[in-house]
Every structure is written in structure tokens, then in C-alpha cells.
Design an enzyme around this catalytic site. Structure first.
Site, PDB file in Angstrom:
ATOM      1  N   ASP A   1       0.759  -1.257  -0.021  1.00 47.68           N
ATOM      2  CA  ASP A   1      -0.127   0.061  -0.032  1.00 47.68           C
ATOM      3  C   ASP A   1       0.924   1.397  -0.069  1.00 47.68           C
ATOM      4  O   ASP A   1       1.825   1.309   0.820  1.00 47.68           O
ATOM      5  CB  ASP A   1      -0.885  -0.044   1.163  1.00 47.68           C
ATOM      6  CG  ASP A   1      -1.928   1.110   1.021  1.00 47.68           C
ATOM      7  OD1 ASP A   1      -2.953   0.730   0.578  1.00 47.68           O
ATOM      8  OD2 ASP A   1      -1.527   1.985   1.713  1.00 47.68           O
TER       9      ASP A   1
ATOM     10  N   ASN B   1      -2.344  13.084  -4.100  1.00 45.09           N
ATOM     11  CA  ASN B   1      -3.560  13.649  -4.978  1.00 45.09           C
ATOM     12  C   ASN B   1      -3.812  15.101  -4.697  1.00 45.09           C
ATOM     13  O   ASN B   1      -3.978  15.661  -5.450  1.00 45.09           O
ATOM     14  CB  ASN B   1      -4.822  12.845  -4.868  1.00 45.09           C
ATOM     15  CG  ASN B   1      -4.724  11.507  -5.479  1.00 45.09           C
ATOM     16  OD1 ASN B   1      -4.260  11.242  -6.704  1.00 45.09           O
ATOM     17  ND2 ASN B   1      -5.311  10.368  -5.160  1.00 45.09           N
TER      18      ASN B   1
ATOM     19  N   ASP C   1      -2.326   8.963 -10.683  1.00 46.27           N
ATOM     20  CA  ASP C   1      -2.278   8.380 -11.815  1.00 46.27           C
ATOM     21  C   ASP C   1      -0.963   7.907 -12.264  1.00 46.27           C
ATOM     22  O   ASP C   1      -0.570   6.691 -12.450  1.00 46.27           O
ATOM     23  CB  ASP C   1      -3.087   8.508 -12.833  1.00 46.27           C
ATOM     24  CG  ASP C   1      -4.780   8.648 -12.485  1.00 46.27           C
ATOM     25  OD1 ASP C   1      -5.104   8.210 -11.392  1.00 46.27           O
ATOM     26  OD2 ASP C   1      -5.543   9.460 -13.242  1.00 46.27           O
TER      27      ASP C   1
ATOM     28  N   HIS D   1      -4.924  14.814  -9.561  1.00 53.14           N
ATOM     29  CA  HIS D   1      -5.060  13.414  -9.463  1.00 53.14           C
ATOM     30  C   HIS D   1      -4.443  12.632 -10.875  1.00 53.14           C
ATOM     31  O   HIS D   1      -4.085  11.675 -10.740  1.00 53.14           O
ATOM     32  CB  HIS D   1      -6.545  13.079  -9.766  1.00 53.14           C
ATOM     33  CG  HIS D   1      -7.447  13.130  -8.502  1.00 53.14           C
ATOM     34  ND1 HIS D   1      -7.653  12.211  -7.598  1.00 53.14           N
ATOM     35  CD2 HIS D   1      -8.165  14.250  -7.978  1.00 53.14           C
ATOM     36  CE1 HIS D   1      -8.572  12.609  -6.660  1.00 53.14           C
ATOM     37  NE2 HIS D   1      -8.817  13.788  -6.838  1.00 53.14           N
TER      38      HIS D   1
ATOM     39  N   GLU E   1      -4.934   2.322  -3.915  1.00 51.23           N
ATOM     40  CA  GLU E   1      -3.652   2.348  -4.068  1.00 51.23           C
ATOM     41  C   GLU E   1      -2.824   1.019  -3.434  1.00 51.23           C
ATOM     42  O   GLU E   1      -1.782   1.054  -3.013  1.00 51.23           O
ATOM     43  CB  GLU E   1      -2.773   3.448  -3.470  1.00 51.23           C
ATOM     44  CG  GLU E   1      -3.267   3.715  -1.788  1.00 51.23           C
ATOM     45  CD  GLU E   1      -4.507   4.445  -1.476  1.00 51.23           C
ATOM     46  OE1 GLU E   1      -4.725   4.814  -0.374  1.00 51.23           O
ATOM     47  OE2 GLU E   1      -5.318   4.505  -2.462  1.00 51.23           O
TER      48      GLU E   1
END
Length: 362
Positions: A241, A249, A258, A254, A284
Site C-alpha cells: 500500500d 492527489n 495516476d 489526480h 492504491e
């Protein structure tokens, strides 16, 4: 009763031209090289069939054999393109040209019957190699469509053998031609069915891959991950994680988040071996399956992945984004469902987060 050779020639040429038109139309829509090559193959065969009704000179017959051989070479080349390989350009040109030249030489020095027999035998060899490729495929791939096409090609071999016998026995060339023409009417239909089945099988495989793949990162999605685990039992599972991913973000946007996820997946792919895989099982959160084939030092492998994430920042639009990861490790057992192994790895990952993040816990 006399056979209407002209009608048979016309029907055969029309059939092959129709197949060529279908394949060219598909190529125009999809721009796949295999469709262009297959369409060219059927067009060449249509021209060859049309030539059969008018050739009456040894040089024209030599050219005819070259065209028929070019048809086989184009089929072979198209199938290599279908498999993602590069066509044999030299084979596409050299074999048909060689057969034509050899036929012309034998017709001039020996006899037309001998030239026809030798050229037919060489054509049969070319067909046999093409059929073998359809059976085996690029990297051993196989499907029912390939087998249909391969058997349709192999069915020509006894026909060519009969044609060779007719040529050597001095039988009128029309008898040899009619044998091939009638067989074309049957076998080309079967061959086209095989090509359509190959394309349909490839499309279905692409849909299966799409259904099991995360569109953002290219990793397996949750469903695809569990399917792969059912196919091959893992030896260990890591749950990874990314730490404070929401901050990425919020701070960078965002699109940057990505980019981080995509970069993370690409880096992990370099750290896992053959038969090992990665799935995106949450926003994530990723799961990695390790096997003994990739050297099963689970703790060491997990630390390598953690270092790989934190030591190299992700550069997005000129900005450097540093991320870290918390990793949970669980060894697997054949007696334990993969969902339970994943749960234990997930719990270990949360322990890593609770004790400071950017660490490995088992």
C-alpha cells in the site's frame, strides 16, 4: 458430357476475389497487417485461377506456378503478422520466383510435364511448411481456427500428388487443372472459416485480458488476480500500500496520482520473475504473488520492492514526487484458500502502517 472449364474457373476466381474483398474491407477498418496479407493472398489466388483458363505457353504456366506459390507465402506471412512476428519477406519473394524460374528452365530443357511435376512438388513442400506453422503457431500458440486452416492446407498435398502423377503420365493438362480447381472450391471455404475462427478467438482472448486487467496501470484487477491464483497456487503473497497517497492527489493532482500508480506497477514488474504477477486490489493497494521459481527469499524480496519504491521519486511534469510503501507478507499453503492468505498479508501490511510506515511486516 464435357465439363465447362470456363465456368469452374470463373466461379473459383469469383469466390477468391470475394474473400479478398472481405479481408481488404476488414483491413481498411482495423489496419492489421495480417488482414492485408491474407487479402493479398486470396487476390493472388483469384488472379491465378483466372490465368488458368487462358495460359497455353510454358512461360505463362511458369508464372502461374509462381502466383500460386505467392498465395501460400502470403498466407504464411499473414499468419506470422497475426502472431505479432515479422513476415518472411525473402520467402514471400524468393520461393515463388524460384519455382517460376525452375519451371521455365525445365520446360525448356526437359519437358513441360516434368516442369509441371517438379513445380507442383515444390509447391507442396511450401504448403506443408505453411501448414506446420499454422499448427504450431508463434511460440506454440494454437486454437481451433489454426487447426482448421492447417488441415485445409494439408488436404492440398494429396491433390498435388494426383496432379503430379497426371502430369508425368502425359495426361492432358486440363485434367490436372480441374483437380486443383474443384478442390479449391471446397478447401478455400474451409480455409476462410479457419481464418475467421482465428480472428474471433483472438478477439475473445483480448476481451478476456481486458476483463481481467486494470485499465490505469495494466496490472491484473481484483477479479483477474484471483483467477490467476486459481490457475497457479502462490508460494507467498505481498500486499503493498502506498503511504499517504491521498496527499499526493491533494498536492499534485489526480493526474499525478495516476502517474505514480503507473510508475509503481512498472517498477514492480522489473522486480518479479516469470510466473509471478501483480494485481491492483484497491485504490492504491496492490497484491504481489511470489513463487519459488523467482527465488523465495520473501523478506528480502519485499525489502527490495520497498526500496525500489522509495529510492526513486516519480517525475511528473517536471516535479519530483517521492512515495513510500508499507508491505505485508504472508507465506501461502496449498491447504489454505488464497483469500485467507491475502487477508493475512493485508493484516501484516496494516501493522507496518501502524508502526511507522515505509516498512515490511510479516
Amino acid at each position: 458430357m464435357t465439363l465447362d472449364y470456363a465456368s469452374i474457373h470463373f466461379c473459383n476466381a469469383l469466390l477468391n476475389a470475394n474473400y479478398a474483398a472481405i479481408l481488404f474491407f476488414l483491413w481498411f477498418r482495423r489496419r492489421e497487417d495480417c488482414l492485408l496479407l491474407w487479402g493479398s493472398s486470396f487476390l493472388t489466388l483469384a488472379l491465378s485461377t483466372a490465368m488458368m483458363s487462358v495460359v497455353d505457353h510454358s512461360l505463362a504456366i511458369a508464372l502461374l506456378f509462381g502466383c500460386i506459390s505467392a498465395n501460400v507465402s502470403l498466407l504464411w506471412a499473414g499468419t506470422r503478422a497475426f502472431d505479432g512476428g515479422r513476415p518472411f519477406v525473402w520467402e514471400m519473394a524468393a520461393v515463388p520466383a524460384g519455382i517460376s524460374v525452375l519451371h521455365a528452365a525445365l520446360a525448356a530443357t526437359a519437358s513441360l510435364q516434368t516442369a509441371n511435376a517438379v513445380a507442383t512438388a515444390l509447391l507442396a513442400v511450401n504448403v506443408a511448411f505453411a501448414a506446420h506453422y499454422f499448427f504450431t503457431g508463434h511460440g506454440g500458440q494454437s486454437n481451433p481456427g489454426r487447426r482448421i486452416s492447417a488441415w485445409a492446407l494439408l488436404a492440398y498435398l494429396p491433390i498435388y500428388a494426383a496432379s503430379t502423377v497426371l502430369s508425368l503420365s502425359g495426361t492432358d493438362n486440363h485434367a490436372s487443372a480441374i483437380v486443383i480447381l474443384v478442390s479449391d472450391l471446397v478447401l478455400n471455404n474451409a480455409f476462410m472459416v479457419g481464418l475467421v475462427a482465428m480472428m474471433e478467438g483472438k478477439a475473445r482472448q483480448a476481451l478476456r485480458v481486458l476483463a481481467d486487467t486494470d485499465p490505469l496501470t495494466g496490472a491484473l484487477n481484483r477479479s483477474g488476480f484471483f483467477k490467476r491464483c486459481e490457475e497457479r497456487s502462490p508460494d507467498a503473497v505481498l500486499v503493498v500500500d502506498l503511504d499517504h497517497f491521498k496527499d499526493v492527489n491533494d498536492t499534485f493532482g489526480h493526474a499525478a496520482g495516476d502517474a505514480v500508480l503507473r510508475a509503481f506497477h512498472e517498477r514492480i514488474r522489473t522486480a518479479i520473475g516469470d510466473g509471478e504477477y501483480i494485481g491492483r486490489i484497491g485504490g492504491e493497494e496492490f497484491a504481489i504473488v511470489l513463487t519459488s521459481s523467482g527465488s523465495l527469499d520473501v523478506g528480502g524480496r519485499a525489502e527490495k520492492i520497498r526500496n525500489l519504491v522509495c529510492d526513486t521519486p516519480v517525475v511528473f511534469e517536471g516535479r519530483s514526487i517521492r512515495v513510500t510503501a508499507s508491505i505485508g507478507v504472508a507465506t501461502a499453503s496449498k491447504a489454505e484458500p488464497i483469500a485467507e492468505t491475502l487477508r493475512r498479508a493485508d493484516e501484516a501490511m496494516y501493522r507496518a502502517k501502524r508502526t511507522g510506515r515505509n516498512k515490511v511486516a510479516a
